[in-house]
Design a protein around this motif. Structure first.
Motif, PDB file in Angstrom:
ATOM      1  N   PHE A  58       6.891 -16.332  -1.327  1.00 27.23           N
ATOM      2  CA  PHE A  58       8.032 -15.847  -1.313  1.00 27.23           C
ATOM      3  C   PHE A  58       8.309 -14.443  -2.229  1.00 27.23           C
ATOM      4  O   PHE A  58       9.292 -13.437  -2.409  1.00 27.23           O
ATOM      5  CB  PHE A  58       9.002 -17.044  -1.524  1.00 27.23           C
ATOM      6  N   THR A  59       7.428 -14.416  -3.509  1.00 25.42           N
ATOM      7  CA  THR A  59       8.010 -13.510  -4.678  1.00 25.42           C
ATOM      8  C   THR A  59       7.645 -12.188  -3.797  1.00 25.42           C
ATOM      9  O   THR A  59       8.282 -11.362  -4.296  1.00 25.42           O
ATOM     10  CB  THR A  59       7.234 -14.008  -6.008  1.00 25.42           C
ATOM     11  N   ALA A  60       6.557 -12.577  -3.693  1.00 24.30           N
ATOM     12  CA  ALA A  60       5.263 -11.235  -3.338  1.00 24.30           C
ATOM     13  C   ALA A  60       6.949 -10.670  -1.785  1.00 24.30           C
ATOM     14  O   ALA A  60       6.731  -9.683  -1.965  1.00 24.30           O
ATOM     15  CB  ALA A  60       3.704 -11.230  -2.399  1.00 24.30           C
TER      16      ALA A  60
ATOM     17  N   ALA B 123       1.004  -8.023 -10.925  1.00 27.84           N
ATOM     18  CA  ALA B 123       1.795  -7.564 -11.883  1.00 27.84           C
ATOM     19  C   ALA B 123       2.288  -8.368 -11.809  1.00 27.84           C
ATOM     20  O   ALA B 123       3.876  -8.812 -12.688  1.00 27.84           O
ATOM     21  CB  ALA B 123       1.453  -6.995 -12.934  1.00 27.84           C
ATOM     22  N   ARG B 124       3.689  -7.882 -11.096  1.00 27.99           N
ATOM     23  CA  ARG B 124       5.283  -8.043 -10.620  1.00 27.99           C
ATOM     24  C   ARG B 124       4.973  -9.732 -10.365  1.00 27.99           C
ATOM     25  O   ARG B 124       6.494 -10.030 -10.960  1.00 27.99           O
ATOM     26  CB  ARG B 124       5.653  -6.259  -9.621  1.00 27.99           C
ATOM     27  N   ILE B 125       4.267  -9.702  -9.417  1.00 27.69           N
ATOM     28  CA  ILE B 125       4.874 -11.530  -9.193  1.00 27.69           C
ATOM     29  C   ILE B 125       4.467 -12.182 -10.028  1.00 27.69           C
ATOM     30  O   ILE B 125       4.509 -13.767  -9.516  1.00 27.69           O
ATOM     31  CB  ILE B 125       4.621 -11.202  -7.109  1.00 27.69           C
ATOM     32  N   GLY B 126       3.659 -11.716 -10.909  1.00 30.60           N
ATOM     33  CA  GLY B 126       3.546 -12.851 -11.745  1.00 30.60           C
ATOM     34  C   GLY B 126       2.072 -13.352 -11.437  1.00 30.60           C
ATOM     35  O   GLY B 126       1.943 -14.828 -11.837  1.00 30.60           O
ATOM     36  N   CYS B 127       0.947 -13.336 -10.375  1.00 30.66           N
ATOM     37  CA  CYS B 127      -0.450 -13.542 -10.133  1.00 30.66           C
ATOM     38  C   CYS B 127      -1.603 -12.664 -10.618  1.00 30.66           C
ATOM     39  O   CYS B 127      -1.183 -11.359 -10.604  1.00 30.66           O
ATOM     40  CB  CYS B 127      -0.436 -13.398  -8.973  1.00 30.66           C
ATOM     41  N   SER B 128      -2.958 -13.625 -10.013  1.00 30.26           N
ATOM     42  CA  SER B 128      -3.733 -13.003 -10.446  1.00 30.26           C
ATOM     43  C   SER B 128      -3.812 -11.601  -8.878  1.00 30.26           C
ATOM     44  O   SER B 128      -3.005 -12.021  -8.486  1.00 30.26           O
ATOM     45  CB  SER B 128      -5.071 -13.496 -10.508  1.00 30.26           C
TER      46      SER B 128
ATOM     47  N   ALA C 172       0.996  -1.219   0.361  1.00 33.13           N
ATOM     48  CA  ALA C 172       0.284  -0.251   0.131  1.00 33.13           C
ATOM     49  C   ALA C 172       1.111   1.378   0.158  1.00 33.13           C
ATOM     50  O   ALA C 172       0.444   2.538  -0.487  1.00 33.13           O
ATOM     51  CB  ALA C 172      -1.374   0.427   1.267  1.00 33.13           C
ATOM     52  N   GLN C 173       1.859   1.123   0.327  1.00 34.79           N
ATOM     53  CA  GLN C 173       3.103   2.393   0.570  1.00 34.79           C
ATOM     54  C   GLN C 173       3.555   2.846  -1.237  1.00 34.79           C
ATOM     55  O   GLN C 173       3.915   3.224  -1.041  1.00 34.79           O
ATOM     56  CB  GLN C 173       4.338   2.099   1.756  1.00 34.79           C
ATOM     57  N   ARG C 174       3.365   1.501  -1.670  1.00 29.58           N
ATOM     58  CA  ARG C 174       4.001   2.012  -3.345  1.00 29.58           C
ATOM     59  C   ARG C 174       3.254   1.575  -4.859  1.00 29.58           C
ATOM     60  O   ARG C 174       3.765   2.199  -4.875  1.00 29.58           O
ATOM     61  CB  ARG C 174       5.092   1.385  -2.600  1.00 29.58           C
ATOM     62  N   MET C 175       2.427   0.871  -4.208  1.00 27.06           N
ATOM     63  CA  MET C 175       1.825   0.622  -5.641  1.00 27.06           C
ATOM     64  C   MET C 175       0.496  -0.296  -5.170  1.00 27.06           C
ATOM     65  O   MET C 175      -0.048  -0.380  -3.665  1.00 27.06           O
ATOM     66  CB  MET C 175       2.551  -0.394  -6.751  1.00 27.06           C
ATOM     67  N   ASP C 176      -0.782  -0.251  -6.419  1.00 25.91           N
ATOM     68  CA  ASP C 176      -1.733  -0.646  -5.861  1.00 25.91           C
ATOM     69  C   ASP C 176      -1.763  -1.930  -6.420  1.00 25.91           C
ATOM     70  O   ASP C 176      -1.042  -2.850  -6.540  1.00 25.91           O
ATOM     71  CB  ASP C 176      -3.086  -0.190  -7.112  1.00 25.91           C
ATOM     72  N   GLN C 177      -2.974  -3.005  -5.633  1.00 29.77           N
ATOM     73  CA  GLN C 177      -3.117  -4.727  -6.123  1.00 29.77           C
ATOM     74  C   GLN C 177      -3.160  -5.430  -7.475  1.00 29.77           C
ATOM     75  O   GLN C 177      -1.952  -5.672  -7.208  1.00 29.77           O
ATOM     76  CB  GLN C 177      -3.459  -4.694  -5.695  1.00 29.77           C
ATOM     77  N   ARG C 178      -3.000  -4.398  -8.124  1.00 31.35           N
ATOM     78  CA  ARG C 178      -3.055  -5.150  -9.747  1.00 31.35           C
ATOM     79  C   ARG C 178      -1.819  -4.587  -9.899  1.00 31.35           C
ATOM     80  O   ARG C 178      -0.812  -5.335 -10.877  1.00 31.35           O
ATOM     81  CB  ARG C 178      -3.722  -3.724 -10.337  1.00 31.35           C
ATOM     82  N   GLU C 179      -0.832  -3.897 -10.041  1.00 32.09           N
ATOM     83  CA  GLU C 179       0.598  -3.570  -9.954  1.00 32.09           C
ATOM     84  C   GLU C 179       1.361  -4.581  -9.511  1.00 32.09           C
ATOM     85  O   GLU C 179       2.425  -5.162 -10.075  1.00 32.09           O
ATOM     86  CB  GLU C 179       1.291  -2.161  -9.527  1.00 32.09           C
ATOM     87  N   LEU C 180       1.521  -4.485  -8.188  1.00 34.26           N
ATOM     88  CA  LEU C 180       1.830  -5.895  -7.451  1.00 34.26           C
ATOM     89  C   LEU C 180       1.371  -6.811  -8.048  1.00 34.26           C
ATOM     90  O   LEU C 180       3.102  -8.211  -7.992  1.00 34.26           O
ATOM     91  CB  LEU C 180       1.488  -5.777  -5.896  1.00 34.26           C
TER      92      LEU C 180
END
Length: 96
Positions: A54-56, A30-35, A20-28
């Motif tokens: 662990f990727t998150a 996408a970065r970790i490769g999940c829905s 929440a300090q850096r990005m919204d759920q959609r962005e994270l």
């Protein structure tokens, strides 16, 4: 198991607060490769694939702290044998 549920809750809240300090759920997601739904489940403390979890943590810069704890636990267990030897009494029967 209660302690496992508590672990999921704590880690989910940690991920949610740092995300929440850096990005919204959609962005994270996408970065970790999940829905986004999977990320919601993580943040709600529900169990998910460990690689995703662990990727998150890694993307958010939080995995190093977990690695330090795991390393300490491994060093503390260094006196234990790598595996327990199986005795003849504990073998499985072949009569199906």
């Amino acid at each position: 198991m209660q302690v496992v549920n508590e672990f999921h809750q704590v880690v989910g809240e940690l991920i949610k607060r740092h995300r929440a300090q850096r990005m919204d759920q959609r962005e994270l997601a996408a970065r970790i490769g999940c829905s986004q739904r999977t990320l919601t489940r993580i943040e709600q403390g529900q169990p998910v694939n460990s690689e995703t979890l662990f990727t998150a943590l890694a993307v958010l810069g939080q995995l190093d702290a977990f690695m330090q704890v795991a390393d300490e636990k491994l060093r503390a267990a260094s006196h234990l044998p790598e595996r327990k030897r199986q005795t003849a009494d504990s073998e499985l029967d072949d009569d199906f």
